[in-house]
Design an enzyme around this catalytic site. Structure first.
Site, PDB file in Angstrom:
ATOM      1  N   SER A 133       0.846  -1.188   0.000  1.00  0.00           N
ATOM      2  CA  SER A 133       0.000   0.000   0.000  1.00  0.00           C
ATOM      3  C   SER A 133       0.892   1.253   0.000  1.00  0.00           C
ATOM      4  O   SER A 133       1.686   1.431  -0.918  1.00  0.00           O
ATOM      5  CB  SER A 133      -0.966  -0.042   1.185  1.00  0.00           C
ATOM      6  OG  SER A 133      -2.001   0.903   1.034  1.00  0.00           O
ATOM      7  N   GLU A 155      -9.029  -4.444  -4.367  1.00  0.00           N
ATOM      8  CA  GLU A 155      -8.385  -3.788  -3.244  1.00  0.00           C
ATOM      9  C   GLU A 155      -9.381  -3.058  -2.331  1.00  0.00           C
ATOM     10  O   GLU A 155      -9.385  -3.248  -1.111  1.00  0.00           O
ATOM     11  CB  GLU A 155      -7.357  -2.775  -3.760  1.00  0.00           C
ATOM     12  CG  GLU A 155      -6.227  -3.363  -4.575  1.00  0.00           C
ATOM     13  CD  GLU A 155      -5.074  -3.851  -3.731  1.00  0.00           C
ATOM     14  OE1 GLU A 155      -5.146  -3.742  -2.487  1.00  0.00           O
ATOM     15  OE2 GLU A 155      -4.085  -4.341  -4.322  1.00  0.00           O
ATOM     16  N   HIS A 180      -7.922  -5.495  -0.135  1.00  0.00           N
ATOM     17  CA  HIS A 180      -6.695  -4.829   0.282  1.00  0.00           C
ATOM     18  C   HIS A 180      -6.114  -5.529   1.512  1.00  0.00           C
ATOM     19  O   HIS A 180      -6.851  -5.895   2.437  1.00  0.00           O
ATOM     20  CB  HIS A 180      -7.016  -3.370   0.618  1.00  0.00           C
ATOM     21  CG  HIS A 180      -5.841  -2.461   0.658  1.00  0.00           C
ATOM     22  ND1 HIS A 180      -4.945  -2.329  -0.370  1.00  0.00           N
ATOM     23  CD2 HIS A 180      -5.417  -1.581   1.626  1.00  0.00           C
ATOM     24  CE1 HIS A 180      -4.043  -1.432  -0.061  1.00  0.00           C
ATOM     25  NE2 HIS A 180      -4.289  -0.966   1.152  1.00  0.00           N
TER      26      HIS A 180
END
Length: 489
Positions: free
Chosen positions: A193, A318, A411
């Site tokens: 991320s 995600e 995610h």
């Protein structure tokens, strides 16, 4: 087992005492953990808004038995990855996990945590390096300044203080990792991320090239904040705080007040979602023309970092979870065109995109919204960066296994597979019960292979329709596995 519970290492700054850990079962060898080793002086007082100052050497033996303080403060509530906050001033530290300090020449993995550049912690149990140690890899996790303290524009202060923290931590690795059994000439930087964005930022920085030798970027949130945008946010926040936008002005604003102002200023609403997707995060690495000379993708196209192998990829959905629950029910009544407008999907691209994603379109508006957001923020970027690299050694993956909890690959889902820690805390909340260990074996083995040899074990991504490793059950390699997002690139 060693004769003592403790193990000591002489670093360039002084001696540190770590702890041996036994394996979780008879088949797993011991390893040693050294936690909270400072690489810089605490960034408080006069040092709060300055470049990190290398830690002063110490005499005697310094305990490295507990995680150091984190830049993240307070209880974050339920998060996708368990990342605890640790109070204290000495927030610029490294954690080192090694099979044995007496070893030599082992490959090194340096992990930079995510959290949108405003949160996150290197003290997560998921980031424990014991399973990389099992496979002969020394692992380091680093801390860095977050939010406005780390990335905000302040008159009289150096830019990109958080980036400077990364650089000093990597310099610490170069100077010290051999004492822990690692090879400073075999350092791979990795992150997820915002951490994935961090390692791509470093890959595109000429001034960082001597500090690492490979990059593994997971779900990268690449953020190149324009200097003018950073300056504007700095002025707005200073006005709200009632101070001048200078070092002296901000010095009168305590940490608690700063965090409150920051949170209010960067809060994402449905009306600001398109701006977030188009412009990226408000706080993060700034293209200042000095440390970060130009946007990262421009640097990659110019050949910066082309000598370094890169693995990058994303999960299939995600941010689809953002549109779950009550939001999904509301979206049933929102016309598709309105939703796509809010997410900033160009009208000229819609017909092609919807045709390429017909399987997602059939799953109602919330799933489509999640895929659009995912593709615009993450998956399109995978193809763009791979193309920017030209002939440089680049491998691409997709993480497609659907979570047993959410029903799609959300995610952070791939992180415990990367670290091979499916038996860790908080896994079921993210992955559901009984996530497939065989998939963790494959993801982790690819990471170990890349860190050790510079090759993750599947064909390089070449051309517009290159081979992609699709992590699922079963795992397989597919040409042009990102075809559904290509219309956005």
């Amino acid at each position: 087992m060693p004769d003592s519970e403790y193990v000591e290492v002489e670093t360039a700054d002084g001696r540190v005492r770590g702890r041996w850990r036994s394996g979780r079962d008879e088949r797993m060898p011991r390893s040693a953990a050294f936690l909270g080793i400072p690489f810089a002086e605490p960034p408080v007082g006069a040092l709060r808004f300055q470049a990190p100052m290398p830690v002063r050497p110490w005499h005697g033996v310094r305990d490295a038995l507990e995680f150091g303080a984190t830049a993240q403060r307070g209880d974050q509530g339920e998060t996708l990855i368990p990342e605890p906050s640790v109070e204290g001033e000495s927030t610029l530290t490294v954690n080192v996990f090694t099979p044995d300090p007496a070893d030599a020449g082992l490959p090194v993995l340096v992990w930079i945590h995510g959290g949108g550049f405003t949160s996150g912690s290197p003290a997560s149990p998921w980031y424990d390096g014991r399973n990389f140690n099992r496979d002969g890899v020394v692992t380091v996790s680093i801390s860095y300044r977050l939010g406005f303290d780390g990335f905000g524009s302040i008159e009289g202060a150096p830019s990109n203080r958080g980036v400077r923290d990364w650089l000093l931590a990597l310099q610490w690795v170069q100077h010290n990792i051999a004492a822990f059994g690692g090879d400073p000439g075999r350092v791979t930087i990795a992150g997820q991320s915002a951490g994935g964005g961090a390692v791509l930022t470093l890959l595109g920085m000429p001034k960082a090239q001597h500090l690492f030798h490979g990059v593994y970027a997971i779900s990268s949130a690449l953020t190149d904040v324009a200097a003018s945008r950073a300056e504007a946010l700095g002025r707005v926040l200073a006005a709200k705080a009632g101070v001048e936008p200078t070092v002296d002005g901000w010095a009168t604003v305590d940490e608690k007040r700063m965090l409150a102002l920051q949170k209010a200023a960067i809060r994402v609403t449905p009306r600001t979602m398109a701006t977030l997707v188009d412009d990226g995060l408000s706080l993060g690495p700034v293209v200042d023309g000095e440390l970060i000379e130009r946007p990262t993708r421009e640097s990659l196209r110019a050949g910066v970092g082309a000598d370094k192998p890169l693995v990058l990829g994303a999960t299939d959905d995600e941010f689809t979870m953002v549109f779950g629950g009550r939001v999904a029910k509301v979206l049933r009544w929102v016309p598709r065109s309105v939703m796509l407008d809010r997410l900033g999907l160009d009208r000229s691209l819609r017909a092609g995109y919807l045709a390429a994603n017909a399987d997602v379109v059939r799953r109602r508006t919330a799933r489509l919204a999640g895929r659009v957001l995912t593709d615009r923020m993450f998956r399109a970027g995978v193809l763009r960066v791979a193309a920017d690299r030209g002939d440089a050694p680049t491998w691409v993956y997709r993480f497609s296994w659907p979570s047993g909890r959410f029903g799609f690959a959300e995610h952070c889902l791939d992180v415990p597979f990367f670290f091979d820690c499916l038996d860790g805390p908080g896994i079921e909340a993210l992955a559901g019960p009984n996530p497939p260990q065989e998939l963790a074996d494959e993801v982790h083995a690819g990471a170990v292979s890349f860190v050790s040899s510079g090759d993750p074990g599947w064909p390089e991504h070449e051309g517009d329709a290159g081979i992609v490793r699709v992590y699922d059950v079963p795992t397989h390699d597919v040409a042009d596995a990102y075809a559904a997002v290509r219309v956005l690139v």
